[in-house]
Design an enzyme around this catalytic site. Structure first.
Site, PDB file in Angstrom:
ATOM      1  N   ASP A  14      80.430   8.829  63.610  1.00  0.00           N
ATOM      2  CA  ASP A  14      79.430   9.189  64.604  1.00  0.00           C
ATOM      3  C   ASP A  14      79.579  10.683  64.836  1.00  0.00           C
ATOM      4  OD1 ASP A  14      77.239   8.406  66.158  1.00  0.00           O
ATOM      5  OD2 ASP A  14      78.430   8.440  67.977  1.00  0.00           O
TER       6      ASP A  14
ATOM      7  N   GLY B 265      68.493  16.800  60.468  1.00  0.00           N
ATOM      8  CA  GLY B 265      68.857  16.903  61.886  1.00  0.00           C
ATOM      9  C   GLY B 265      68.774  18.331  62.406  1.00  0.00           C
TER      10      GLY B 265
ATOM     11  N   ASN C 119      73.171   3.829  55.783  1.00  0.00           N
ATOM     12  CA  ASN C 119      72.195   3.733  54.693  1.00  0.00           C
ATOM     13  C   ASN C 119      71.505   5.076  54.522  1.00  0.00           C
ATOM     14  OD1 ASN C 119      72.405   1.084  53.670  1.00  0.00           O
ATOM     15  ND2 ASN C 119      71.392   0.292  55.505  1.00  0.00           N
ATOM     16  N   ASN C 120      72.066   6.105  55.192  1.00  0.00           N
ATOM     17  CA  ASN C 120      71.481   7.442  55.128  1.00  0.00           C
ATOM     18  C   ASN C 120      71.901   8.093  53.793  1.00  0.00           C
ATOM     19  OD1 ASN C 120      71.387  10.309  55.337  1.00  0.00           O
ATOM     20  ND2 ASN C 120      71.296  10.165  57.565  1.00  0.00           N
TER      21      ASN C 120
HETATM   22  P1  IMP Z   1      75.066  10.423  63.183  1.00  0.00           P
HETATM   23  O1  IMP Z   1      76.070   9.895  64.101  1.00  0.00           O
HETATM   24  O2  IMP Z   1      75.666  11.000  61.935  1.00  0.00           O
HETATM   25  O3  IMP Z   1      73.931   9.470  62.912  1.00  0.00           O
HETATM   26  O4  IMP Z   1      74.407  11.690  63.866  1.00  0.00           O
HETATM   27  C1  IMP Z   1      73.719  11.630  65.081  1.00  0.00           C
HETATM   28  C2  IMP Z   1      72.711  12.757  65.098  1.00  0.00           C
HETATM   29  O5  IMP Z   1      73.396  14.015  65.033  1.00  0.00           O
HETATM   30  C3  IMP Z   1      71.758  12.773  63.903  1.00  0.00           C
HETATM   31  O6  IMP Z   1      70.610  12.004  64.149  1.00  0.00           O
HETATM   32  C4  IMP Z   1      71.406  14.230  63.786  1.00  0.00           C
HETATM   33  O7  IMP Z   1      70.411  14.579  64.709  1.00  0.00           O
HETATM   34  C5  IMP Z   1      72.677  14.905  64.210  1.00  0.00           C
HETATM   35  N1  IMP Z   1      73.519  15.230  63.026  1.00  0.00           N
HETATM   36  C6  IMP Z   1      74.556  14.515  62.534  1.00  0.00           C
HETATM   37  N2  IMP Z   1      75.083  15.123  61.468  1.00  0.00           N
HETATM   38  C7  IMP Z   1      74.354  16.239  61.291  1.00  0.00           C
HETATM   39  C8  IMP Z   1      74.420  17.277  60.328  1.00  0.00           C
HETATM   40  O8  IMP Z   1      75.251  17.324  59.413  1.00  0.00           O
HETATM   41  N3  IMP Z   1      73.514  18.259  60.464  1.00  0.00           N
HETATM   42  C9  IMP Z   1      72.572  18.269  61.444  1.00  0.00           C
HETATM   43  N4  IMP Z   1      72.464  17.310  62.352  1.00  0.00           N
HETATM   44  C10 IMP Z   1      73.352  16.307  62.278  1.00  0.00           C
END
Ligand code: IMP
Length: 192
Positions: A68, A149, A8-9
Site C-alpha cells: 500500500d 498516479g 492486477n495493476n
Molecule cells: P497503491 O496503494 O499502490 O494502490 O497506491 C495508492 C495510490 O497512490 C494510487 O492510486 C496512486 O494515486 C498513488 N501512487 C501509488 N504509487 C504511485 C507511484 O509510484 N507513482 C504515483 N502515484 C502512486
C-alpha cells in the site's frame, strides 16, 4: 519460489518484477483466481497491506505479499497519505486527485513530500513488514506522461525530472516501491 502479489495493476507488476530478482516467480491476483475487490479501509498503509495479504493467504493458502502506498505532503500534515487513491473522489480518478493536490498547495512555500510504500509478506503463516520511502517535492504543474498516479507532480530529491519524465528503470531504482521491494528481496534471499 512462487509468491502471489496482491495486485492486477500491470504497471506495478512490471515495476516489481524488475526489482524482486530471479528467484521469485510473481503470481498476479487474476492468475490465482482472486477477482473480487479486497477491502482496504484501514487508517494506515501498514494496516491496509496486512489486511490485503491476510485476505489472499486465507483465500488461496499461498505465500503472498501486498503493498500500500501513499503520497505524504508535509504542508498538508501527511495528506493524502493512506487516502491517495481516493483523495478527490471515490473513483480512483488520477486527474481529479492531482488537481485537488495542486489546489490545496496553492500559495504554500513548503512543497516537500514523500512517497511511502508498506509491504506485508506472509510466508508459511508468518507476517513481515517492509518499508520504502523517497523524499521529493510537488511541482507547480504536471510534467511528463510516463508512470501513473501522482508521478507527473513528484520531483524526487536530487533530480530535475518528475517521476513521469523518467524511464521506468530510473524511477524504479530510487522509488518508494523499488526500495520497499528491494528490502523484501533482500529478506527473501535466505530462502533462494
Ligand atoms: P497503491 O496503494 O499502490 O494502490 O497506491 C495508492 C495510490 O497512490 C494510487 O492510486 C496512486 O494515486 C498513488 N501512487 C501509488 N504509487 C504511485 C507511484 O509510484 N507513482 C504515483 N502515484 C502512486
Amino acid at each position: 519460489m512462487k509468491l502471489v502479489f496482491a495486485t492486477n495493476n500491470a504497471h506495478k507488476l512490471r515495476e516489481v518484477s524488475q526489482t524482486i530478482g530471479e528467484c521469485v516467480e510473481l503470481v498476479s491476483l487474476a492468475e490465482c483466481g482472486v477477482v473480487e475487490d479486497i477491502p482496504e479501509n484501514e487508517p494506515t498503509l501498514e494496516g491496509n497491506a496486512l489486511v490485503k495479504a491476510r485476505y489472499i493467504y486465507s483465500r488461496t493458502g499461498q505465500n503472498c505479499f501486498a503493498d500500500d502506498t501513499g503520497l505524504e505532503v508535509d504542508a498538508l500534515g501527511g495528506e493524502p497519505g493512506v487516502r491517495s487513491a481516493r483523495y478527490a473522489t471515490d473513483g480512483h480518478d488520477d486527474e481529479a486527485n492531482k488537481k485537488l493536490l495542486l489546489e490545496r498547495l496553492a500559495g504554500k512555500q513548503n512543497r516537500a513530500a514523500q512517497f511511502r510504500t508498506a509491504i506485508a509478506l506472509i510466508l508459511d503463516g508468518k507476517e513481515y513488514l517492509f518499508e520504502g520511502v523517497v523524499r521529493g517535492s510537488i511541482s507547480s504543474e504536471p510534467r511528463g506522461d510516463g508512470g501513473f498516479g501522482y508521478d507527473p507532480l513528484f520531483i524526487p530529491e536530487g533530480y530535475d525530472l518528475s517521476f513521469a519524465e523518467m524511464s521506468a528503470e530510473s524511477k524504479n531504482a530510487i522509488s518508494h516501491r523499488g526500495r520497499a521491494v528491494a528490502a523484501l528481496a533482500d529478506f527473501l534471499k535466505q530462502y533462494c
